[in-house]
Design a protein around this motif. Structure first.
Motif, mmCIF file in Angstrom:
data_model
loop_
_atom_site.group_PDB
_atom_site.id
_atom_site.type_symbol
_atom_site.label_atom_id
_atom_site.label_comp_id
_atom_site.label_asym_id
_atom_site.label_seq_id
_atom_site.Cartn_x
_atom_site.Cartn_y
_atom_site.Cartn_z
ATOM 1 N N ASP A 107 0.859 -1.242 0.121
ATOM 2 C CA ASP A 107 -0.028 0.000 -0.167
ATOM 3 C C ASP A 107 0.934 1.155 -0.011
ATOM 4 N N TRP A 108 1.953 0.916 0.694
ATOM 5 C CA TRP A 108 2.899 2.493 0.976
ATOM 6 C C TRP A 108 3.464 2.924 -0.694
ATOM 7 N N ARG A 111 0.766 4.725 -2.602
ATOM 8 C CA ARG A 111 0.679 6.052 -1.830
ATOM 9 C C ARG A 111 1.988 7.025 -2.519
ATOM 10 N N TYR A 115 1.732 10.420 -4.639
ATOM 11 C CA TYR A 115 2.381 11.479 -4.223
ATOM 12 C C TYR A 115 3.378 11.879 -5.117
ATOM 13 N N LEU A 173 -0.727 11.596 0.131
ATOM 14 C CA LEU A 173 -0.204 10.200 0.886
ATOM 15 C C LEU A 173 -1.476 9.575 1.509
ATOM 16 N N TRP A 174 -2.764 10.224 1.514
ATOM 17 C CA TRP A 174 -3.812 9.285 2.170
ATOM 18 C C TRP A 174 -4.709 8.653 1.059
ATOM 19 N N SER A 175 -4.108 8.865 -0.352
ATOM 20 C CA SER A 175 -4.643 8.098 -1.480
ATOM 21 C C SER A 175 -3.979 6.734 -1.538
ATOM 22 N N GLY A 176 -4.386 5.872 -0.936
ATOM 23 C CA GLY A 176 -3.845 4.538 -1.069
ATOM 24 C C GLY A 176 -4.667 3.574 -1.664
ATOM 25 N N CYS A 186 -5.327 1.136 -7.229
ATOM 26 C CA CYS A 186 -4.558 2.404 -6.887
ATOM 27 C C CYS A 186 -4.900 3.382 -7.968
#
Length: 352
Positions: A107-108, A111, A115, A173-176, A186
């Motif tokens: 997930d990171w 994001r 970003y 960064l909250w859009s995972g 994604c």
């Protein structure tokens, strides 16, 4: 006669409104095939060119810094670094679209890719604006340019741009990863409330596009006006002054190319993105939303292509960059020739 009660069944109007609301909430997701094909074709073209060209540009700027550094060189180095970093996220995007919209990575990373796109977009805009301001200062106020536009100060301004864009883009960064159709997705909004995103869009449009675009246009107008008045004052009698004026016209090429980059890459994306968000928030017809969604896809591809356009700007607007590229090319050719000659010499020795 027995009276039939319909209170337990939803009315036709209620069912129609519910169906319409569901269709409108899903209609901007039912054009995935067009979106995936467009992004796949675009990123397949952009990735190798953007990565190789910007890495080569970083190498040239490093060589220039070892010999002679300048404020413009510092800004272009940061711009090339931004584009090269963005190009490193493109393989993940390609893998996602090749899989038909299935995100198989952590997930990171999702994001970070979201970003990274907006950080690259707005750092590129602000670095290009800073380049235009430096060229305006060099033409209209050459003495102040020598004292103010030093490499350390340019580096501090570039660091400020990185911090400003990085902090203001932290919302992305909250859009995972979100789940849709039974698959992890994604690059899609996670919430149904579009009003905060619409407000954030106008902050980005104002400070990330409109103000820089107006600044660049003012610089361009002032540069042309200064060169026109200088040309009238000097006349054509003195050859040295004419050649000096010809050298000072190079900033026009750079600011002109920056303006074209803004018009082609950044202007359509910000306009269409704003209209698309208004269409979704205002629950416009599904046909209009899908048409705007396709337009967003096309204009986003244009915005991503700025990482390919910027190396052209370095090459055609900077004489020292062209000289360094030619020097690197000549040294590479000479190295190949010497290695070939040494190989032929060793082969002859082995035969004897």
């Amino acid at each position: 006669m027995k009276r039939v009660s319909y209170t337990s069944r939803p009315s036709y109007a209620l069912r129609y409104s519910l169906t319409t609301a569901i269709n409108k909430s899903l209609c901007y997701h039912d054009d995935d095939a067009f979106k995936y094909r467009a992004y796949t074709a675009t990123y397949l073209l952009i990735f190798p060119v953007a990565f190789l060209c910007n890495m080569a540009a970083l190498l040239v700027f490093f060589i220039q810094r070892a010999r002679r550094s300048s404020a413009s060189c510092v800004v272009m180095t940061n711009l090339a670094l931004s584009d090269a970093s963005f190009s490193l996220t493109l393989p993940l995007r390609l893998a996602y679209y090749f899989r038909g919209g299935v995100w198989d990575f952590p997930d990171w990373l999702c994001r970070l890719c979201v970003y990274g796109f907006y950080v690259n977009l707005y750092t590129s805009i602000l670095f290009l604006t800073l380049l235009s301001v430096l060229r305006w200062l060099a033409v209209t106020h050459p003495l102040r340019h020598r004292t103010l536009a030093t490499p350390p100060r340019a580096l501090l301004v570039c660091l400020g741009i990185w911090l400003f864009v990085g902090a203001t883009s932290a919302n992305f960064l909250w859009s995972g990863v979100v789940h849709r159709g039974g698959s992890p997705r994604c690059f899609e909004p996670s919430g149904p409330d579009w009003k905060p995103l619409l407000k954030f869009n106008y902050v980005g449009v104002t400070f990330g596009f409109l103000l820089p675009f107006l600044t660049i246009n003012c610089c361009y107008i002032q540069i042309i006006r200064r060169l026109t008045t200088t040309n009238t004052a000097l006349g054509n009698s003195n050859h040295n002054r004419t050649s000096r004026l010809r050298n000072r016209r190079r900033p026009v090429h750079l600011v002109g190319m920056v303006t074209v980059t803004f018009v082609v890459c950044f202007f359509p994306y910000h306009v269409i993105r704003s209209l698309h968000l208004h269409a979704i928030d205002g629950k416009w017809s599904c046909e209009v939303i899908v048409a705007l969604q396709r337009a967003v896809v096309i204009t986003l591809c244009l915005a991503a292509s700025n990482s390919v356009v910027n190396p052209l700007l370095y090459y055609y607007s900077t004489r020292t960059f062209r000289a360094s590229m030619k020097g690197a090319h000549n040294s590479l050719l000479s190295a190949r020739r010497s290695s070939f000659r040494s190989g032929v010499h060793l082969a002859r020795i082995k035969k004897t």
